[in-house]
Design a protein around this motif. Structure first.
Motif, PDB file in Angstrom:
ATOM      1  N   THR A  65       0.622  -1.305  -0.004  1.00 15.42           N
ATOM      2  CA  THR A  65      -0.061   0.057   0.151  1.00 15.42           C
ATOM      3  C   THR A  65       0.706   1.241  -0.184  1.00 15.42           C
ATOM      4  OG1 THR A  65      -0.165   0.063   2.350  1.00 15.42           O
ATOM      5  CG2 THR A  65      -2.058  -1.249   1.280  1.00 15.42           C
ATOM      6  N   SER A  66       2.083   1.149   0.389  1.00 15.44           N
ATOM      7  CA  SER A  66       2.909   2.276   0.377  1.00 15.44           C
ATOM      8  C   SER A  66       3.313   2.959  -0.981  1.00 15.44           C
ATOM      9  CB  SER A  66       4.494   1.727   0.833  1.00 15.44           C
ATOM     10  OG  SER A  66       4.415   1.325   2.152  1.00 15.44           O
ATOM     11  N   PHE A  67       2.949   1.948  -1.839  1.00 16.95           N
ATOM     12  CA  PHE A  67       3.140   2.577  -3.458  1.00 16.95           C
ATOM     13  C   PHE A  67       2.279   3.528  -4.097  1.00 16.95           C
ATOM     14  CE2 PHE A  67       5.920  -0.933  -3.258  1.00 16.95           C
ATOM     15  CZ  PHE A  67       7.124  -0.580  -3.903  1.00 16.95           C
ATOM     16  N   PRO A  68       0.651   3.063  -3.972  1.00 17.55           N
ATOM     17  CA  PRO A  68      -0.408   4.159  -4.258  1.00 17.55           C
ATOM     18  C   PRO A  68      -0.225   5.239  -3.313  1.00 17.55           C
ATOM     19  CG  PRO A  68      -1.280   2.131  -3.202  1.00 17.55           C
ATOM     20  CD  PRO A  68       0.147   1.842  -3.639  1.00 17.55           C
ATOM     21  N   LEU A  71       9.117   0.892   5.782  1.00 10.17           N
ATOM     22  CA  LEU A  71      10.075   0.573   6.395  1.00 10.17           C
ATOM     23  C   LEU A  71       9.717  -0.043   7.581  1.00 10.17           C
ATOM     24  CD1 LEU A  71      11.451   4.426   6.229  1.00 10.17           C
ATOM     25  CD2 LEU A  71      12.461   2.380   5.449  1.00 10.17           C
ATOM     26  N   ILE A  72       8.709  -0.044   8.443  1.00  8.61           N
ATOM     27  CA  ILE A  72       7.975  -0.772   9.648  1.00  8.61           C
ATOM     28  C   ILE A  72       8.109  -2.361   8.934  1.00  8.61           C
ATOM     29  CG2 ILE A  72       6.265  -1.216  11.043  1.00  8.61           C
ATOM     30  CD1 ILE A  72       5.805   1.935  10.985  1.00  8.61           C
ATOM     31  N   VAL A  73       7.401  -2.477   7.998  1.00  5.42           N
ATOM     32  CA  VAL A  73       7.202  -3.818   7.412  1.00  5.42           C
ATOM     33  C   VAL A  73       8.600  -4.441   7.179  1.00  5.42           C
ATOM     34  CG1 VAL A  73       6.491  -5.389   5.654  1.00  5.42           C
ATOM     35  CG2 VAL A  73       5.051  -3.654   6.517  1.00  5.42           C
ATOM     36  N   PHE A  74       9.477  -3.475   6.498  1.00  4.44           N
ATOM     37  CA  PHE A  74      11.154  -3.969   6.440  1.00  4.44           C
ATOM     38  C   PHE A  74      11.606  -4.326   7.646  1.00  4.44           C
ATOM     39  CE2 PHE A  74      15.607  -3.184   5.819  1.00  4.44           C
ATOM     40  CZ  PHE A  74      15.895  -4.088   4.700  1.00  4.44           C
ATOM     41  N   LEU A  75      11.474  -3.592   8.687  1.00  2.00           N
ATOM     42  CA  LEU A  75      12.187  -3.754   9.837  1.00  2.00           C
ATOM     43  C   LEU A  75      11.529  -5.033  10.749  1.00  2.00           C
ATOM     44  CD1 LEU A  75      12.547  -0.049  11.006  1.00  2.00           C
ATOM     45  CD2 LEU A  75      14.429  -1.915  10.302  1.00  2.00           C
ATOM     46  N   TYR A  76      10.452  -5.400  10.558  1.00  2.00           N
ATOM     47  CA  TYR A  76       9.576  -6.499  11.152  1.00  2.00           C
ATOM     48  C   TYR A  76      10.589  -7.672  11.173  1.00  2.00           C
ATOM     49  CZ  TYR A  76       5.915  -9.856  12.555  1.00  2.00           C
ATOM     50  OH  TYR A  76       5.384 -10.709  13.438  1.00  2.00           O
ATOM     51  N   PRO A  77      10.873  -8.315  10.063  1.00  2.00           N
ATOM     52  CA  PRO A  77      11.824  -9.422  10.016  1.00  2.00           C
ATOM     53  C   PRO A  77      13.232  -9.258  10.736  1.00  2.00           C
ATOM     54  CG  PRO A  77      11.422  -8.690   7.756  1.00  2.00           C
ATOM     55  CD  PRO A  77      10.748  -7.893   8.732  1.00  2.00           C
ATOM     56  N   THR A  90       7.959   1.568  19.343  1.00  2.00           N
ATOM     57  CA  THR A  90       8.634   2.769  19.655  1.00  2.00           C
ATOM     58  C   THR A  90       9.438   3.373  18.246  1.00  2.00           C
ATOM     59  OG1 THR A  90       9.051   2.401  22.007  1.00  2.00           O
ATOM     60  CG2 THR A  90      10.236   4.059  20.964  1.00  2.00           C
ATOM     61  N   VAL A  91       9.911   2.554  17.781  1.00  2.00           N
ATOM     62  CA  VAL A  91      10.817   2.713  16.457  1.00  2.00           C
ATOM     63  C   VAL A  91       9.728   2.870  15.178  1.00  2.00           C
ATOM     64  CG1 VAL A  91      12.160   1.800  14.588  1.00  2.00           C
ATOM     65  CG2 VAL A  91      12.832   1.329  17.012  1.00  2.00           C
ATOM     66  N   SER A  92       8.824   2.246  15.221  1.00  2.00           N
ATOM     67  CA  SER A  92       7.696   2.431  14.353  1.00  2.00           C
ATOM     68  C   SER A  92       6.943   3.796  14.345  1.00  2.00           C
ATOM     69  CB  SER A  92       6.632   1.172  14.478  1.00  2.00           C
ATOM     70  OG  SER A  92       7.070  -0.010  14.283  1.00  2.00           O
ATOM     71  N   LEU A  93       6.352   4.084  15.690  1.00  2.00           N
ATOM     72  CA  LEU A  93       6.074   5.315  15.922  1.00  2.00           C
ATOM     73  C   LEU A  93       7.114   6.709  15.438  1.00  2.00           C
ATOM     74  CD1 LEU A  93       3.683   7.252  17.271  1.00  2.00           C
ATOM     75  CD2 LEU A  93       4.952   7.096  19.408  1.00  2.00           C
ATOM     76  N   ILE A  94       8.244   6.488  15.605  1.00  2.00           N
ATOM     77  CA  ILE A  94       9.316   7.432  15.546  1.00  2.00           C
ATOM     78  C   ILE A  94       9.291   7.499  13.952  1.00  2.00           C
ATOM     79  CG2 ILE A  94      11.717   8.020  15.106  1.00  2.00           C
ATOM     80  CD1 ILE A  94      11.821   6.727  17.978  1.00  2.00           C
ATOM     81  N   LEU A  95       9.134   6.480  13.007  1.00  2.00           N
ATOM     82  CA  LEU A  95       9.292   6.453  11.540  1.00  2.00           C
ATOM     83  C   LEU A  95       7.743   7.174  11.183  1.00  2.00           C
ATOM     84  CD1 LEU A  95      10.619   2.799  10.814  1.00  2.00           C
ATOM     85  CD2 LEU A  95      11.668   4.924  10.439  1.00  2.00           C
ATOM     86  N   ILE A  96       6.872   6.699  11.769  1.00  2.00           N
ATOM     87  CA  ILE A  96       5.482   7.395  11.405  1.00  2.00           C
ATOM     88  C   ILE A  96       5.486   8.937  11.437  1.00  2.00           C
ATOM     89  CG2 ILE A  96       3.127   7.691  11.978  1.00  2.00           C
ATOM     90  CD1 ILE A  96       3.182   4.735  12.655  1.00  2.00           C
ATOM     91  N   LEU A  97       6.196   9.322  12.337  1.00  2.00           N
ATOM     92  CA  LEU A  97       6.323  10.679  12.694  1.00  2.00           C
ATOM     93  C   LEU A  97       7.328  11.620  11.519  1.00  2.00           C
ATOM     94  CD1 LEU A  97       6.103  10.849  16.575  1.00  2.00           C
ATOM     95  CD2 LEU A  97       4.292  11.296  14.991  1.00  2.00           C
ATOM     96  N   THR A  98       8.527  10.711  11.286  1.00  2.00           N
ATOM     97  CA  THR A  98       9.622  11.393  10.521  1.00  2.00           C
ATOM     98  C   THR A  98       9.415  11.129   8.930  1.00  2.00           C
ATOM     99  OG1 THR A  98      10.719   9.471  11.081  1.00  2.00           O
ATOM    100  CG2 THR A  98      10.973  11.395  12.540  1.00  2.00           C
ATOM    101  N   THR A  99       8.954   9.783   8.738  1.00  2.79           N
ATOM    102  CA  THR A  99       8.855   9.511   7.181  1.00  2.79           C
ATOM    103  C   THR A  99       7.777   9.751   6.560  1.00  2.79           C
ATOM    104  OG1 THR A  99       8.800   7.020   7.888  1.00  2.79           O
ATOM    105  CG2 THR A  99      11.106   7.979   7.696  1.00  2.79           C
ATOM    106  N   LYS A 100       6.640   9.720   7.312  1.00  2.00           N
ATOM    107  CA  LYS A 100       5.461   9.915   6.813  1.00  2.00           C
ATOM    108  C   LYS A 100       5.043   8.741   5.788  1.00  2.00           C
ATOM    109  CE  LYS A 100       5.673  14.921   7.096  1.00  2.00           C
ATOM    110  NZ  LYS A 100       5.862  16.234   6.436  1.00  2.00           N
ATOM    111  N   VAL A 101       4.693   9.020   4.639  1.00  6.23           N
ATOM    112  CA  VAL A 101       4.251   8.056   3.646  1.00  6.23           C
ATOM    113  C   VAL A 101       5.133   6.756   3.601  1.00  6.23           C
ATOM    114  CG1 VAL A 101       5.324   8.974   1.601  1.00  6.23           C
ATOM    115  CG2 VAL A 101       3.257   7.932   1.291  1.00  6.23           C
ATOM    116  N   TRP A 102       6.251   6.939   3.835  1.00  8.42           N
ATOM    117  CA  TRP A 102       7.253   5.759   3.585  1.00  8.42           C
ATOM    118  C   TRP A 102       7.253   4.972   4.702  1.00  8.42           C
ATOM    119  CZ3 TRP A 102       8.100   4.715  -1.058  1.00  8.42           C
ATOM    120  CH2 TRP A 102       8.233   5.569  -2.029  1.00  8.42           C
ATOM    121  N   ALA A 103       6.643   5.465   5.973  1.00 10.64           N
ATOM    122  CA  ALA A 103       6.648   4.599   7.196  1.00 10.64           C
ATOM    123  C   ALA A 103       6.286   3.093   7.145  1.00 10.64           C
ATOM    124  CB  ALA A 103       6.175   5.526   8.177  1.00 10.64           C
ATOM    125  N   ILE A 104       5.227   3.159   6.652  1.00  2.00           N
ATOM    126  CA  ILE A 104       4.573   1.425   6.173  1.00  2.00           C
ATOM    127  C   ILE A 104       5.874   0.553   5.884  1.00  2.00           C
ATOM    128  CG2 ILE A 104       2.722   0.183   5.441  1.00  2.00           C
ATOM    129  CD1 ILE A 104       1.126   2.590   5.500  1.00  2.00           C
TER     130      ILE A 104
END
Length: 283
Positions: free
Chosen positions: A175-178, A258-264, A242-256
């Motif tokens: 969903t990050s792409f659209p 990045l979070i999925v990538f960091l999960y594994p 916590t890292v996910s929340l920081i990414l949401i606040l800083t990277t906006k549309v790319w947060a999702i």
């Protein structure tokens, strides 16, 4: 023999909401309202969370509910992202075909405006060779999702954690792409790196293949479900959130993405100390 199960209980109705959300997401893509498609997937993810929560709360567990959940997930987290990525690949092919000397950002804006108006059939770009069939690669997402969901239903190892990426996580990644397309289209305009680097057909297709394979991989992943709220037993979960929340606040549309990538990545890191401890005990 008639099963002694309630069809229309709260958990099953929430599962039906998940399925309808997936259907609406697909319809949005076909109707040219591409920017709405991710939001219906997010709605489906909320229903997917709530049906399990309602089943635990009301103690209405059933084999019927389990099967319904997989069927709904197949549409929302299998077919819908496959259709979305078919279109994304097609858009990436046209974005990469901008005329010599053209402004890349302006051409990207022009391509997306055509899709928004439903004018792709009038495109001046004729897909040739492999590019004619490349968008169909998006359909491997529902194929691998099918195997993933079937495997999950019979794999007893996945009662408290996951083996391989869950279908909702992979779908949220796509969903990050659209979302990114419409973020740049409706706000600040496309930065040059977007169509030149990220929206290259080979790069997008590589991500489709990689994420699809991750669905049936044997990568052990921690679950985000909390049995209690103690720090010692949920250290990785708290750090990840916590890292996910920081990414949401800083990277906006790319947060999702990045979070999925960091999960594994977090899952693999969290397992290393346990493995070392086990080896020491064996010695």
């Amino acid at each position: 023999m008639k099963p002694d199960v309630k069809l229309f209980n709260l958990p099953n109705l929430l599962t039906a909401g998940n399925m309808l959300s997936g259907i609406l997401s697909i319809l949005c893509v076909f109707m040219g309202r591409f920017e709405w498609a991710p939001w219906f997937i997010f709605l489906g993810a909320i229903f997917d969370f709530l049906d399990g929560f309602a089943a635990r709360l009301t103690k209405q567990y059933s084999e019927l509910g389990k099967q319904m959940d997989s069927l709904a997930d197949m549409i929302t987290f299998g077919v819908a992202p496959g259709i979305i990525m078919m279109v994304i690949i097609a858009i990436s092919i046209e974005m990469g075909s901008y005329p010599e000397g053209a402004n890349v950002s302006e051409y990207a804006d022009y391509v997306l405006e055509k899709w928004k108006l439903g004018l792709f059939h009038d495109s001046s770009i004729q897909f040739e060779g492999i590019y004619k069939y490349l968008p169909f690669l998006g359909l491997i997402i529902p194929v691998f999702s099918l195997f993933r969901l079937a495997k999950f239903n019979i794999d007893t190892r996945q009662s408290e954690s996951f083996i391989g990426m869950p279908t909702p996580a992979v779908t949220l990644f796509f969903t990050s792409f659209p979302l990114a397309l419409w973020w740049y289209f409706s706000t600040e305009g496309f930065p040059p790196y977007f169509p030149e680097k990220i929206f290259q057909p080979i790069f997008v297709c590589s991500l489709v293949v990689l994420m699809s394979l991750s669905l049936v991989s044997e990568i052990p992943l921690f679950s985000l479900k909390f049995k209690n709220f103690k720090w010692k037993e949920n250290e990785v979960r708290y750090i990840f959130l916590t890292v996910s929340l920081i990414l949401i606040l800083t990277t906006k549309v790319w947060a999702i993405a990045l979070i999925v990538f960091l999960y594994p990545v977090f899952s693999i890191i969290s397992r290393k100390p346990k493995n070392k401890t086990k080896k020491r005990n064996e010695v």
